[in-house]
Write an enzyme that holds these catalytic residues in place. Structure first.
Site, PDB file in Angstrom:
ATOM      1  N   ASP A  46     -16.926 -40.974  43.816  1.00 32.48           N
ATOM      2  CA  ASP A  46     -17.050 -40.084  44.994  1.00 32.48           C
ATOM      3  C   ASP A  46     -18.508 -39.617  45.115  1.00 32.48           C
ATOM      4  OD1 ASP A  46     -13.916 -38.728  45.671  1.00 32.48           O
ATOM      5  OD2 ASP A  46     -14.236 -39.851  43.845  1.00 32.48           O
ATOM      6  N   THR A 128      -8.715 -40.344  46.899  1.00 33.33           N
ATOM      7  CA  THR A 128      -9.144 -40.554  45.504  1.00 33.33           C
ATOM      8  C   THR A 128      -7.947 -40.852  44.604  1.00 33.33           C
ATOM      9  OG1 THR A 128     -10.979 -39.057  45.934  1.00 33.33           O
ATOM     10  CG2 THR A 128     -10.556 -39.563  43.635  1.00 33.33           C
TER      11      THR A 128
END
Ligand code: AMP
Ligand code: MG
Length: 330
Positions: A46, A128
């Site tokens: 990320d 995620t």
């Protein structure tokens, strides 16, 4: 749509592709996650993607504003020494030059000019949880002009290029910047073509998309909508804004995202890129009451109830009517 939006997106295309490579390396080499304050997971991928994408925007459009999901403080406080050396190595490999953790953090925290006409909204990895499961996830790069989504790049590194062909290359990048411009590219092959949302009007054939995480929606409302409006093409779960990609590619007719709880408000980075790509493919996006999404309220869609993306007007009306009737009956 003025051509400059297409040019803006083209300037960020390489960072989007480098981000996909970085994500895949993290998945194959060192998949670990840290928890954020809301208990959602975040990984070095990320942070690495946000650094690469922000860097590209900062170099090309230093005056543009950014509203993005991550900031570096959590990375600095929570990452292990191994995770810090990995992110430094991965971002350096992506750029072909040696960079420091301080430089990476400065890119992650770059927010540009808040008063700019152009605001980018980035979710460096949407989904995620899907990324950690090696399922679907999306690198979402959206562009607002004023408060309108005018451009988007959605990279879905695990999504087949042809949804109907299991032997097609895996990894699809979608781009859109105004009606009729939506296009898909294979991430790893010289393949590209225009895409358009489905024109099917028979409710019995319509397919509905929802989150893998049931807690991100209202499954009872969606089931009620489907039975009331006789939507019988099936319900398929995908993580992330890959759902918008599937609508834009004609792989389903409805993406329904009711509020998961009365006080939940959607983050704009979970939607700007997907909305721009879907609208460019001919789809219709609103909230579940049929109200236009209002991107003028900062980080959140404060004045909308959930999100609804449909492939055409008939699908939109069926969804709205089904939701209304289900709510009236309960
Ligand atoms: P999805 O994979 O479509 O469920 O979307 C993942 C996104 O859902 C994450 O990026 C979060 O921003 C968002 N999310 C987290 N919690 C919730 C919730 N309670 N309701 C709706 N969305 C949520
Ligand atoms: Mg997200």
């Amino acid at each position: 749509m003025t051509n400059n939006i297409a040019d803006f997106l083209a300037s960020i295309d390489q960072a989007a592709r480098l981000s996909a490579t970085l994500c895949r390396k993290v998945q194959s080499e060192m998949l670990s996650s840290m928890d954020k304050s809301d208990s959602s997971p975040v990984t070095i991928a990320d942070y690495g993607c946000q650094a690469l994408i922000h860097r590209a925007i900062m170099l090309n459009f230093p005056e543009h504003g950014l509203i993005s999901e991550e900031d570096s403080e959590h990375l600095r406080t929570n990452a292990t020494t191994d995770e810090i050396s990995s992110i430094v190595r991965l971002v350096s490999e992506a750029l072909g030059e040696s960079v420091s953790i301080d430089q990476i953090c400065a890119w992650i925290d770059h927010r540009g000019g808040a008063d700019s006409d152009y605001i980018w909204s980035i979710d460096p990895i949407d989904g995620t949880k899907g990324f950690l499961r090696k399922a679907q996830y999306a690198i979402a790069i959206g562009l607002l002009q004023g408060c309108e989504p005018v451009g988007g790049i959605l990279v879905c590194p695990s999504l087949p290029y042809d949804l109907n062909d299991s032997s097609s290359p895996v990894g699809t990048l979608l781009i859109g910047h105004g009606a009729g411009t939506a296009k898909k590219f294979a991430v790893d092959a010289e393949l590209s073509e225009s895409v358009a949302s489905n024109t099917v009007t028979d409710s019995l054939q319509m397919r509905v998309l929802g989150s893998v995480e049931s807690a991100h929606g209202d499954p009872k409302l969606v089931t009620g909508m489907m039975s009331t409006s006789k939507i019988e093409g099936g319900f398929v779960r995908y993580d992330s804004q890959a759902k918008y990609a599937v609508i834009a590619m004609g792989g389903a007719e409805m993406y329904v995202r009711p509020r998961s709880r009365p006080d939940y408000r959607e983050n704009i980075w979970d939607h700007v890129a997907g909305v721009a790509v879907c609208e460019a493919a001919g789809a219709i996006v609103s909230d579940v009451d049929g109200k236009a999404l209002d991107f003028s309220k900062g980080e959140k869609l404060l004045d909308n109830r959930g999100v609804l993306a449909t492939s055409n007007e008939t699908a939109h009306k069926l969804a709205i009517d089904g939701i209304k009737a289900t709510e009236a009956a309960n």
